[in-house]
Design a protein around this motif. Structure first.
Motif, PDB file in Angstrom:
ATOM      1  N   THR A 403      25.563  37.340  42.273  1.00  0.00           N
ATOM      2  CA  THR A 403      24.627  36.247  42.552  1.00  0.00           C
ATOM      3  C   THR A 403      25.103  34.940  41.923  1.00  0.00           C
ATOM      4  OG1 THR A 403      22.772  37.798  42.618  1.00  0.00           O
ATOM      5  CG2 THR A 403      22.229  35.479  42.334  1.00  0.00           C
ATOM      6  N   ILE A 404      25.562  35.027  40.686  1.00  0.00           N
ATOM      7  CA  ILE A 404      26.028  33.849  39.948  1.00  0.00           C
ATOM      8  C   ILE A 404      27.547  33.792  40.060  1.00  0.00           C
ATOM      9  CG2 ILE A 404      26.026  32.665  37.743  1.00  0.00           C
ATOM     10  CD1 ILE A 404      23.260  32.993  39.018  1.00  0.00           C
ATOM     11  N   VAL A 405      28.063  32.748  40.714  1.00  0.00           N
ATOM     12  CA  VAL A 405      29.492  32.630  40.978  1.00  0.00           C
ATOM     13  C   VAL A 405      30.011  31.303  40.435  1.00  0.00           C
ATOM     14  CG1 VAL A 405      29.421  34.108  43.020  1.00  0.00           C
ATOM     15  CG2 VAL A 405      29.025  31.641  43.261  1.00  0.00           C
ATOM     16  N   LEU A 406      31.325  31.252  40.217  1.00  0.00           N
ATOM     17  CA  LEU A 406      31.973  30.013  39.787  1.00  0.00           C
ATOM     18  C   LEU A 406      31.959  29.027  40.945  1.00  0.00           C
ATOM     19  CD1 LEU A 406      35.095  31.585  38.025  1.00  0.00           C
ATOM     20  CD2 LEU A 406      33.024  30.742  36.917  1.00  0.00           C
ATOM     21  N   THR A 407      31.403  27.842  40.717  1.00  0.00           N
ATOM     22  CA  THR A 407      31.282  26.863  41.789  1.00  0.00           C
ATOM     23  C   THR A 407      30.819  25.531  41.213  1.00  0.00           C
ATOM     24  OG1 THR A 407      30.333  26.490  43.993  1.00  0.00           O
ATOM     25  CG2 THR A 407      28.885  27.477  42.330  1.00  0.00           C
ATOM     26  N   ASP A 408      30.496  24.604  42.100  1.00  0.00           N
ATOM     27  CA  ASP A 408      29.884  23.326  41.716  1.00  0.00           C
ATOM     28  C   ASP A 408      28.461  23.364  42.244  1.00  0.00           C
ATOM     29  OD1 ASP A 408      29.182  20.774  41.103  1.00  0.00           O
ATOM     30  OD2 ASP A 408      30.664  19.791  42.369  1.00  0.00           O
ATOM     31  N   PRO A 409      27.521  23.949  41.457  1.00  0.00           N
ATOM     32  CA  PRO A 409      26.206  24.313  42.016  1.00  0.00           C
ATOM     33  C   PRO A 409      25.427  23.149  42.625  1.00  0.00           C
ATOM     34  CG  PRO A 409      26.539  25.328  39.866  1.00  0.00           C
ATOM     35  CD  PRO A 409      27.634  24.334  40.043  1.00  0.00           C
ATOM     36  N   LEU A 410      25.415  22.013  41.983  1.00  0.00           N
ATOM     37  CA  LEU A 410      24.565  20.917  42.449  1.00  0.00           C
ATOM     38  C   LEU A 410      25.366  19.758  43.036  1.00  0.00           C
ATOM     39  CD1 LEU A 410      21.951  20.849  39.547  1.00  0.00           C
ATOM     40  CD2 LEU A 410      21.723  21.869  41.798  1.00  0.00           C
ATOM     41  N   GLY A 411      26.650  19.996  43.269  1.00  0.00           N
ATOM     42  CA  GLY A 411      27.458  18.944  43.864  1.00  0.00           C
ATOM     43  C   GLY A 411      27.674  17.762  42.951  1.00  0.00           C
ATOM     44  N   TRP A 412      27.704  18.013  41.632  1.00  0.00           N
ATOM     45  CA  TRP A 412      27.891  16.921  40.685  1.00  0.00           C
ATOM     46  C   TRP A 412      29.324  16.395  40.687  1.00  0.00           C
ATOM     47  CZ3 TRP A 412      24.984  19.685  36.107  1.00  0.00           C
ATOM     48  CH2 TRP A 412      23.593  19.568  36.327  1.00  0.00           C
ATOM     49  N   GLY A 413      30.251  17.120  41.316  1.00  0.00           N
ATOM     50  CA  GLY A 413      31.660  16.735  41.246  1.00  0.00           C
ATOM     51  C   GLY A 413      32.122  15.839  42.356  1.00  0.00           C
ATOM     52  N   GLY A 414      31.246  14.970  42.870  1.00  0.00           N
ATOM     53  CA  GLY A 414      31.621  14.101  43.979  1.00  0.00           C
ATOM     54  C   GLY A 414      32.787  13.182  43.656  1.00  0.00           C
ATOM     55  N   GLY A 415      32.982  12.858  42.382  1.00  0.00           N
ATOM     56  CA  GLY A 415      34.076  11.967  42.020  1.00  0.00           C
ATOM     57  C   GLY A 415      35.406  12.672  41.842  1.00  0.00           C
ATOM     58  N   GLN A 481      34.003  28.586  45.915  1.00  0.00           N
ATOM     59  CA  GLN A 481      33.305  29.456  44.979  1.00  0.00           C
ATOM     60  C   GLN A 481      34.092  30.739  44.809  1.00  0.00           C
ATOM     61  OE1 GLN A 481      29.556  29.961  47.220  1.00  0.00           O
ATOM     62  NE2 GLN A 481      30.020  32.140  47.298  1.00  0.00           N
ATOM     63  N   ALA A 482      33.871  31.417  43.697  1.00  0.00           N
ATOM     64  CA  ALA A 482      34.549  32.680  43.438  1.00  0.00           C
ATOM     65  C   ALA A 482      33.773  33.432  42.372  1.00  0.00           C
ATOM     66  CB  ALA A 482      35.987  32.457  42.989  1.00  0.00           C
ATOM     67  N   GLN A 483      33.802  34.757  42.468  1.00  0.00           N
ATOM     68  CA  GLN A 483      33.195  35.564  41.417  1.00  0.00           C
ATOM     69  C   GLN A 483      34.083  35.541  40.175  1.00  0.00           C
ATOM     70  OE1 GLN A 483      32.042  39.533  42.479  1.00  0.00           O
ATOM     71  NE2 GLN A 483      31.087  38.917  44.418  1.00  0.00           N
ATOM     72  N   VAL A 484      33.450  35.683  39.023  1.00  0.00           N
ATOM     73  CA  VAL A 484      34.210  35.816  37.784  1.00  0.00           C
ATOM     74  C   VAL A 484      34.951  37.143  37.824  1.00  0.00           C
ATOM     75  CG1 VAL A 484      34.079  35.963  35.272  1.00  0.00           C
ATOM     76  CG2 VAL A 484      32.529  34.438  36.507  1.00  0.00           C
ATOM     77  N   PRO A 485      36.297  37.124  37.726  1.00  0.00           N
ATOM     78  CA  PRO A 485      37.036  38.389  37.749  1.00  0.00           C
ATOM     79  C   PRO A 485      36.523  39.365  36.697  1.00  0.00           C
ATOM     80  CG  PRO A 485      38.538  36.526  37.931  1.00  0.00           C
ATOM     81  CD  PRO A 485      37.178  35.957  37.615  1.00  0.00           C
ATOM     82  N   THR A 486      36.569  40.629  37.055  1.00  0.00           N
ATOM     83  CA  THR A 486      35.984  41.669  36.202  1.00  0.00           C
ATOM     84  C   THR A 486      36.543  41.630  34.784  1.00  0.00           C
ATOM     85  OG1 THR A 486      35.721  43.070  38.160  1.00  0.00           O
ATOM     86  CG2 THR A 486      35.572  44.145  36.002  1.00  0.00           C
ATOM     87  N   GLN A 487      37.860  41.389  34.666  1.00  0.00           N
ATOM     88  CA  GLN A 487      38.487  41.449  33.336  1.00  0.00           C
ATOM     89  C   GLN A 487      38.014  40.356  32.392  1.00  0.00           C
ATOM     90  OE1 GLN A 487      39.987  40.757  36.191  1.00  0.00           O
ATOM     91  NE2 GLN A 487      41.776  39.391  35.981  1.00  0.00           N
ATOM     92  N   TYR A 488      37.355  39.318  32.925  1.00  0.00           N
ATOM     93  CA  TYR A 488      36.889  38.220  32.087  1.00  0.00           C
ATOM     94  C   TYR A 488      35.393  38.288  31.786  1.00  0.00           C
ATOM     95  CZ  TYR A 488      41.405  36.206  33.342  1.00  0.00           C
ATOM     96  OH  TYR A 488      42.753  35.995  33.528  1.00  0.00           O
ATOM     97  N   ARG A 489      34.694  39.243  32.389  1.00  0.00           N
ATOM     98  CA  ARG A 489      33.249  39.324  32.169  1.00  0.00           C
ATOM     99  C   ARG A 489      32.964  39.921  30.790  1.00  0.00           C
ATOM    100  NH1 ARG A 489      31.840  42.118  38.014  1.00  0.00           N
ATOM    101  NH2 ARG A 489      32.832  40.508  39.293  1.00  0.00           N
ATOM    102  N   LEU A 490      32.027  39.317  30.093  1.00  0.00           N
ATOM    103  CA  LEU A 490      31.632  39.762  28.758  1.00  0.00           C
ATOM    104  C   LEU A 490      30.200  40.270  28.783  1.00  0.00           C
ATOM    105  CD1 LEU A 490      33.097  36.735  26.748  1.00  0.00           C
ATOM    106  CD2 LEU A 490      34.192  38.953  27.184  1.00  0.00           C
ATOM    107  N   THR A 491      29.788  40.848  27.679  1.00  0.00           N
ATOM    108  CA  THR A 491      28.397  41.281  27.546  1.00  0.00           C
ATOM    109  C   THR A 491      27.471  40.079  27.740  1.00  0.00           C
ATOM    110  OG1 THR A 491      29.053  42.998  25.980  1.00  0.00           O
ATOM    111  CG2 THR A 491      26.721  42.386  26.049  1.00  0.00           C
ATOM    112  N   PRO A 492      26.491  40.163  28.625  1.00  0.00           N
ATOM    113  CA  PRO A 492      25.620  39.011  28.896  1.00  0.00           C
ATOM    114  C   PRO A 492      24.950  38.497  27.628  1.00  0.00           C
ATOM    115  CG  PRO A 492      25.289  40.709  30.555  1.00  0.00           C
ATOM    116  CD  PRO A 492      26.153  41.324  29.493  1.00  0.00           C
ATOM    117  N   THR A 493      24.826  37.186  27.555  1.00  0.00           N
ATOM    118  CA  THR A 493      24.090  36.543  26.463  1.00  0.00           C
ATOM    119  C   THR A 493      22.605  36.574  26.775  1.00  0.00           C
ATOM    120  OG1 THR A 493      25.911  35.100  25.804  1.00  0.00           O
ATOM    121  CG2 THR A 493      23.686  34.345  25.301  1.00  0.00           C
TER     122      THR A 493
END
Length: 880
Positions: A403-415, A481-493
């Motif tokens: 559900t939560i993926v690496l991306t620019d969620p709100l389009g803040w990166g227009g510049g 967008q891309a999912q966080v690769p499995t090897q980089y996922r940590l215990t959720p905060t």
């Protein structure tokens, strides 16, 4: 003639407030064996001014995490916590911009963007003492407006004997491991050696301290509060769980040599390596200031604020940020002095200080989809209280990696190139270097009212620069967008303290190093515009008469002098012209003449009256002195307007008066009342004022505009008044009855009133960083080797400056805070098998006092709420 930083019994230096951790009645400097606080003992009666210094009773050993926590126990002083650590010192309720800090009498570079010293750079274990001067004299050429702090390291020939001491302690923070990979345990190690050689003509002092300890923070930050139909509503929140791992190595060394014929040479050095690694994880939630809608049902209102309700259509940003702060601080000095038998004394001192700092902020963004309006949204029920805004229900699982993926969620990166900003890389490189030179000559006189005449010259050359290195982070291969690769996922905060549950956690630096992200340089002009350098040369000359005379049944001591300073300052930075950036160097030069008078009248009855009067200055913030001017035609008003720094900025200037009454009693008791008043002749504001742009490139529109326009920049405006009173004392209960021997209390309270308008033309009110009330107190018991004490520090509310949205400085009201610490320890007594060993257990921030800031005048509109937790230390020292 000793240097200004040498033995505190010399002549009549500036009046200072000090607190002793070592009984001053002892003639020897031999350390006691316990690493704990001692009550302040009575100053030696032959001293010519108030003197109660922070000194290490165990050969450069104090129990606090940094010297700032020790200094904060002095009357009229307190500290400001940053990331849970006491980093800055406030004197008489004023922040670090109004004071100066020296090391062994020499000015120092800083690890931040300005002048204020961050005291957590100085391990308490390698510091032998700290003097706090609140009234300057002519020989104090580097001074602050409300005070000057002089940190001192060991002078081996003055120390008295050979000693080798080691210590260790374990540290525990009760908030646990808030982030994956974080720690809740840490440790500190230290060792000190002092020795004499060659028939006590050469002395060596070496000290080292290393710390590896965690800090945990639960923090809430509000974007602000929106006006919706005449009532206010939370505009958005930016909470974080922050874990900081501090590693710091501090090394100090001094060599002293008695060269004969009354010549003394001292060579000393200090090095600090500071590495603060932080991970910040949280969920940024746009609320009223977004496309989210507030449900018409379930609303609750308190006064003018909606305190409960439900938002629908909330699109959050899941933040995983790395903060890497590394600093190397170097400091050294050479001193040569001669105390002549004929009354002629000379002194030469050279000092060097350098700080190399890098501060990397690496931000990574994740959400339910790119660009806004693409991914899933949340429904959040909220409640706003005096501790911030928390959520009573939510729908999304923020820890789900699909559900939560690496991306620019709100389009803040227009510049960013391609409009893709999946993260940001901001490396700030700061270099700060300072050289100081001092030459003094003194002639002593036999008999008469004038004890001696001092003449001296001092030269300080300082240059500080900041260079930003900034990049956009984009997903490799042009992905949106891309999912966080499995090897980089940590215990959720876990964000249960906000009611949001677990969140997706990873280390963004690992993603960058692993090729998940690529860096794209940010070539925008505003990045270039952030860089600057400031150079400052100060040439000082002073003359001072030292006074000493019997006056009836009293003794009058003091000094009368004048300090003249010529300052040449300039800044190199970019001017953003219509044709592109231009590098320019601008500056100015000016004189200050600073007379001073300090008198002390001592009566045989142990009653002392002190009076001080001085013209004082405080140099402006370095970032206020930068060039960095941007401007352009204002067609509506037909003028040119702009903004920037002010390389011609003058110091704060004031005339100060101090009057102190002191009474000593018993073996170590005293009470003191100090009254003070400062008239500020100017104050530094940021605002608009007329400015002539005729020497700047202008592309004239049609119709043309006038080059006589306005600029928003720091400037010297009208001042005001600062006045108040301090009451301090130490009361050993044995003064009243021997049955209470070993018991006592010590502390002080300070009240300061400011009549300065924080904005030109506005009514006077508190200025940023200023507190009306500052108080501290310690109750102690010391006897038979046992020691027990409890300490409390209080600081009343103050107006703080914070970095808001877009890094714009915003003023928020920091609420009052009370910090409570306690300690118990035991020193094994002489003759026992473990003589020289001391054990202790210490607890800090025992009430888990948070740091809270609100919108001024609106107590429920919490802007910042930080909880640091309690800290416990257990350890030992052993003296051979």
């Amino acid at each position: 003639m000793p240097p200004r930083s040498s033995s505190p019994d010399w002549r009549c230096p500036p009046k200072r407030r000090t607190l002793s951790l070592q009984p001053r009645a002892r003639k020897s400097s031999s350390p006691a064996s316990a690493p704990h606080w001692k009550a302040p003992f009575r100053p030696r009666r032959n001293r010519s001014r108030s003197s109660r210094s922070v000194s290490a009773e165990d050969i450069g050993k104090l129990p606090d995490a940094s010297i700032a926590e020790s200094i904060a126990r002095l009357p009229g002083l307190t500290s400001q916590r940053i990331s849970g650590r006491s980093s800055f010192i406030s004197i008489r309720g004023f922040g670090p911009d109004f004071s100066a800090t020296l090391l062994n009498g020499r000015p120092q570079t800083s690890t931040n963007d300005n002048r204020g010293i961050e005291f957590d750079q100085y391990p308490s274990e390698i510091v032998s003492g700290v003097n706090v001067y609140k009234t300057p004299n002519a020989s104090l050429t580097s001074q602050g407006l409300v005070g000057t702090v002089d940190i001192r390291t060991i002078r081996p020939l003055e120390y008295g004997k050979e000693v080798f001491a080691v210590g260790a302690r374990g540290i525990y923070t009760d908030m646990g491991k808030l982030n994956s990979g974080s720690k809740d345990w840490g440790y500190r190690l230290n060792a000190t050696y002092v020795g004499k050689f060659m028939d006590d003509r050469v002395g060596v002092a070496l000290a080292a301290a290393y710390v590896d300890e965690p800090y945990q923070i639960e923090e809430f930050e509000a974007w602000g509060y929106a006006d919706v139909g005449g009532v206010n509503l939370i505009g958005g929140v930016k909470p974080f769980v922050t874990t900081s791992q501090l590693k710091r190595l501090g090394i100090s060394g001094t060599i002293q040599a008695d060269l004969g014929s009354n010549w003394m040479m001292t060579l000393d050095g200090f090095y600090s390596n500071f590495d603060d690694t932080q991970i910040k994880r949280g969920i940024e939630l746009p609320l009223a200031w977004s496309g989210a809608a507030l449900s018409p049902t379930g609303r609750e209102t308190t006064g003018n604020l909606i305190t409960a309700g439900t938002f629908t259509g909330v699109e959050g940003v899941v933040n995983n940020h790395n903060y890497l702060r590394q600093a190397d601080l170097y400091s050294g000095g050479f001193n040569l002095r001669h105390d002549g038998d004929d009354g002629w004394n000379v002194n030469f001192d050279f000092g060097w200080s350098r700080t190399d700092r890098r501060e990397l902020i690496l931000e990574s963004n994740a959400g339910t989809g790119p660009g806004g309006g693409v991914g899933a949204t949340d429904t959040l029920s909220f409640r706003t209280t005096g501790t911030g805004t928390y959520f009573t229900s939510h729908v999304l699982d923020y820890s789900n990696p699909t559900t939560i993926v690496l991306t620019d969620p709100l389009g803040w990166g227009g510049g960013a190139p391609g409009g893709r900003q999946h993260g940001y890389y901001n490396d700030r490189i700061v270099d700060d270097e300072l050289f100081s030179y001092l030459a003094e000559i003194e002639k002593e006189f036999d008999g008469g009212f004038i004890k001696s005449l001092q003449l001296g010259a001092n030269y300080v050359d300082r240059e500080k620069s900041l260079v930003p290195d900034e990049y956009f982070l984009q997903l490799a291969g042009g992905a949106l967008q891309a999912q966080v690769p499995t090897q980089y996922r940590l215990t959720p905060t876990n964000l249960d303290y906000l009611g949001l549950g677990p969140m997706l956690s990873y280390n963004p630096l690992d993603l960058l190093n692993g090729g998940v992200y690529t860096r794209v340089a940010n070539t925008a002009q505003d990045v270039l515009f952030k860089s600057f350098s400031v150079e400052e040369e100060v040439l000082s000359g002073f003359a001072m008469l030292n006074l000493d005379s019997d006056l009836g049944g009293a003794r009058l001591t003091g000094n009368l002098g004048v300090l003249a300073q010529h300052t040449n300052q300039n800044s190199t930075g970019y001017i953003m012209t219509p044709t592109g950036p231009q590098l320019r160097t601008l500056g100015d030069d000016y004189w200050d003449v600073l007379p001073s008078l300090s008198l002390s009248l001592r009566f045989d009855s142990d009653f002392v009256i002190r009076f001080g009067a001085a013209r004082e200055i405080q140099r402006p913030r370095l970032d206020d002195m930068r060039v960095n001017i941007s401007y352009g035609p204002n067609v509506a008003e037909r003028i040119v307007t702009g903004s920037g720094g002010n390389p011609s900025l003058r110091p704060y200037r004031a005339t100060a008066f101090d009057l102190t009454f002191e009474r000593y009693f018993g073996r170590s008791g005293y009470v003191a009342l100090q009254l003070f008043h400062k008239t500020l002749h100017n104050y530094i504001y940021t605002g608009e004022r007329p400015f002539d742009y005729s020497s700047y490139p202008i592309i004239q529109p049609t119709p043309p505009v006038s080059t006589m326009g306005r600029i928003s920049q720091p400037f010297n405006g009208e001042g005001g008044e600062i006045y108040g009173a301090e009451f301090a004392g130490t009361v050993p209960f044995e003064t009243f009855t021997s049955a209470l021997s070993g018991f006592g209390v010590t502390g002080g309270v300070s009240y300061t009133k400011s009549k300065i308008a924080p904005e030109p033309g506005q009514p006077p009110e508190n200025i940023p960083g200023y507190s009306d009330w500052v108080a501290n107190g310690t109750a102690y018991f010391e006897k038979w080797g046992f020691n027990l004490r409890g300490s409390v520090r209080y600081r009343s509310t103050f107006l703080g400056e914070f970095s808001g949205l877009g890094a714009v400085r915003q003023r928020r009201r920091a609420l009052d805070e009370t910090i409570i610490d306690a300690q118990i320890g035991y020193d094994f007594q002489p003759g026992s098998a473990l003589e020289g060993l001391s054990l202790f257990l210490q607890g800090s921030n025992l009430t888990d006092e948070p740091f809270v800031a609100i919108n001024p005048g609106r107590p429920l509109e919490v802007m910042n709420h930080q909880r640091f937790g309690r800290r416990f230390q257990a350890g030992f020292t052993f003296k051979f």
